[in-house]
Design an enzyme around this catalytic site. Structure first.
Site, PDB file in Angstrom:
ATOM      1  N   GLY A   1      19.917 152.227  22.431  1.00 55.35           N
ATOM      2  CA  GLY A   1      21.269 152.769  22.520  1.00 55.35           C
ATOM      3  C   GLY A   1      22.251 151.629  22.436  1.00 55.35           C
ATOM      4  CG  HIS A   2      22.348 148.887  19.732  1.00 55.19           C
ATOM      5  ND1 HIS A   2      21.810 148.366  18.590  1.00 55.19           N
ATOM      6  CD2 HIS A   2      21.533 148.510  20.734  1.00 55.19           C
ATOM      7  CE1 HIS A   2      20.701 147.702  18.894  1.00 55.19           C
ATOM      8  NE2 HIS A   2      20.521 147.787  20.191  1.00 55.19           N
TER       9      HIS A   2
ATOM     10  CG  ASP B   1      20.152 148.856  28.300  1.00 50.22           C
ATOM     11  OD1 ASP B   1      20.272 149.489  27.250  1.00 50.22           O
ATOM     12  OD2 ASP B   1      19.351 149.160  29.208  1.00 50.22           O
TER      13      ASP B   1
ATOM     14  CE  LYS C   1      19.251 144.605  21.847  1.00 54.28           C
ATOM     15  NZ  LYS C   1      19.215 144.836  23.298  1.00 54.28           N
TER      16      LYS C   1
ATOM     17  CD  GLN D   1      13.846 149.286  22.301  1.00 55.51           C
ATOM     18  OE1 GLN D   1      13.182 148.794  21.418  1.00 55.51           O
ATOM     19  NE2 GLN D   1      14.523 150.401  22.122  1.00 55.51           N
TER      20      GLN D   1
HETATM   21  P1  IMP Z   1      10.083 153.869  25.544  1.00 54.60           P
HETATM   22  O1  IMP Z   1      10.554 152.804  24.614  1.00 54.60           O
HETATM   23  O2  IMP Z   1      10.890 155.127  25.475  1.00 54.60           O
HETATM   24  O3  IMP Z   1       8.601 154.119  25.407  1.00 54.60           O
HETATM   25  O4  IMP Z   1      10.287 153.328  27.044  1.00 54.60           O
HETATM   26  C1  IMP Z   1       9.516 152.245  27.570  1.00 54.60           C
HETATM   27  C2  IMP Z   1      10.359 151.387  28.493  1.00 54.60           C
HETATM   28  O5  IMP Z   1      11.359 150.723  27.732  1.00 54.60           O
HETATM   29  C3  IMP Z   1      11.111 152.163  29.573  1.00 54.60           C
HETATM   30  O6  IMP Z   1      11.194 151.357  30.723  1.00 54.60           O
HETATM   31  C4  IMP Z   1      12.500 152.341  28.987  1.00 54.60           C
HETATM   32  O7  IMP Z   1      13.482 152.519  29.971  1.00 54.60           O
HETATM   33  C5  IMP Z   1      12.647 151.021  28.264  1.00 54.60           C
HETATM   34  N1  IMP Z   1      13.587 151.084  27.137  1.00 54.60           N
HETATM   35  C6  IMP Z   1      13.368 151.628  25.924  1.00 54.60           C
HETATM   36  N2  IMP Z   1      14.455 151.474  25.146  1.00 54.60           N
HETATM   37  C7  IMP Z   1      15.371 150.808  25.871  1.00 54.60           C
HETATM   38  C8  IMP Z   1      16.678 150.317  25.593  1.00 54.60           C
HETATM   39  O8  IMP Z   1      17.237 150.459  24.500  1.00 54.60           O
HETATM   40  N3  IMP Z   1      17.303 149.660  26.613  1.00 54.60           N
HETATM   41  C9  IMP Z   1      16.706 149.458  27.812  1.00 54.60           C
HETATM   42  N4  IMP Z   1      15.484 149.888  28.112  1.00 54.60           N
HETATM   43  C10 IMP Z   1      14.807 150.554  27.152  1.00 54.60           C
END
Ligand code: IMP
Length: 428
Positions: A43-44, A16, A19, A227
């Site tokens: 989520g961009h 977040d 990017k 991420q």
């Molecule tokens: P998962 O990727 O859904 O398995 O989540 C694993 C961890 O990564 C959790 O703490 C999510 O909140 C975090 N996470 C996954 N995608 C994002 C992102 O795009 N931005 C911020 N945190 C993320």
């Protein structure tokens, strides 16, 4: 600002960082924008000409008409989410034709992956990771276990049927007996996923050959990370991480691109820190200052809408990102969110049981064991919103940025002062 030929844009914190805006801003100069890991957990957000685009799977380059966008083999793709995103973008006037391709070696997220993700999180209670619940982890598990369904399998009815039956024979009892959840009918899944294959067929290609052909033809490529570095499966705050390699090394495996073709790395870092989900966050603020960052920075998840945890800038995190990714340039985002603070502390190192740490310890340390050591900067107490020239920034903001540059040994060539494309300082 002169960028080298092929550039990777990497999150230097917990995701977040902004990017999406960066890729959107810079991709004018590029021919191809490729994603190499993750799925619709990302989520961009891109804001342009009063339109607001929330992208999850599709690279942010799609907003620009003439860019070739590729979903790489390192990704996990939920076809339903992808088709939904395509429809939403088309409804907003974005052209999606030959400009969107999907690697045939990417893996597919099926409903049992989502169900397992949610069931596990619920069962884990306080130890839950705080995933996005999109089935990302279980889909990568299937991949590594070597019975995952790949995008190419959607085009082969016999293989698809066999793989879905095989997976359901294992996942259904786990869902039902271990977690007391509903099971899935393999025949129904087969029908649905065969149709997804038919709809997506024209986009499915050998992504590795495609991108290497583009590189050979002299096209410029932007590698778009999702991420952030601290969520990397190997280098992040395990187990509170995502299930892919978010760092620049992921470009090589997640697209089939040799390291020599990555010419520059831009590390995107917020001027403060946020995190969604569980896990260590040494500079977290659970007070009105954290609330101020959250409301002024609109720190709510693009995918899940969850409020993000907020805290001061954590230099050991950004330094670790610089080390792991070989960051050449920092893009410092959301500087304007700090405008109203009297004082702005920055964590310069941690004290972990009496030991000084300048980077993030790789071993697991309980959240309370990190004692951030702060250096406090004077706030600038004036608006920087929309400033486009470094010279126009207040001196205190310049000092803050200079300190970050010195401590990370990377120049902050891009500074973002608002969500819009034009609210950006670009330095030579
Ligand atoms: P998962 O990727 O859904 O398995 O989540 C694993 C961890 O990564 C959790 O703490 C999510 O909140 C975090 N996470 C996954 N995608 C994002 C992102 O795009 N931005 C911020 N945190 C993320």
């Amino acid at each position: 600002m002169k960028l080298r030929k092929n550039v990777a844009v990497i999150g230097a914190q917990w995701g977040d960082e902004g990017k999406g805006k960066l890729v959107d801003l810079l991709c004018e100069e590029f021919d191809v924008v490729a994603r190499y890991q993750g799925g619709h957990n990302a989520g961009h957000t891109v804001k342009f000409a009063d339109q607001h685009f929330a992208l999850r799977l599709i690279p942010s380059g799609i907003i620009h008409r003439d860019k070739l966008c590729l979903l790489g083999n390192g990704m996990v793709i939920d076809p339903e989410a992808l088709l939904d995103e395509i429809e939403r973008l088309r409804a907003a006037g974005i052209v999606i034709e030959e400009n969107l391709k999907i690697s045939d070696a990417a893996h597919v997220i099926l409903p049992y992956h989502r169900a397992l993700d949610l069931a596990r999180e619920e069962a884990a209670g306080l130890a839950r990771i705080g995933t996005t619940g999109r089935g990302i982890g279980p889909a990568y598990e299937s991949k590594v276990a070597r019975y995952g369904i790949r995008v190419a399998d959607l085009l082969d009815p016999e293989v698809l049927k066999h793989k879905i039956e095989f997976a359901c024979a294992e996942k259904n009892p786990v869902l039902q007996i271990v977690y007391g959840r509903e099971t899935f009918d393999p025949a129904q899944l087969y029908d649905a996923y065969l149709k997804y294959g038919e709809v997506l067929a024209e986009r499915i290609t050998n992504g590795t050959v495609l991108i290497n052909d583009q590189i050979r033809a002299g096209k410029r490529v932007m590698f778009e990370g999702a991420q952030g570095m601290m969520l990397d499966i190997d280098h992040g705050t395990y187990p509170f991480v995502t299930s892919s390699n978010t760092i620049v090394g992921g470009v090589c495996t997640g697209l089939g691109v040799a390291p020599k073709h990555i010419h520059e790395v831009i590390g995107v870092a917020k001027a403060y820190t946020t995190r969604v989900g569980g896990g260590a966050f040494p500079t977290e603020l659970n007070d009105e200052q954290g609330e101020h960052l959250r409301s002024r920075g609109n720190e709510f998840g693009t995918v899940t809408g969850r409020p993000r945890r907020c805290g001061w800038l954590d230099l050991p995190v950004v330094r670790t990102a610089a080390m792991l990714n070989g960051i050449d340039t920092i893009a410092l985002t959301k500087l304007d969110v700090l405008d109203e603070f009297e004082e702005i502390p920055v964590c310069v190192e941690y004290n972990v049981h009496g030991e000084k740490w300048k980077t993030f310890p790789a071993f697991a340390v309980a959240h309370d064991d990190y004692k951030p050591v702060y250096r406090t900067f004077k706030g600038w107490k004036q608006s920087t919103v929309g400033i486009t020239s470094f010279d126009d920034l207040p001196q205190a903001a310049k000092d803050y940025i200079k300190f970050i540059e010195d401590e990370t040994e990377a120049k902050a060539s891009i500074i973002s002062t608002g969500p819009r494309r034009e609210e950006t300082i670009v330095r030579d």
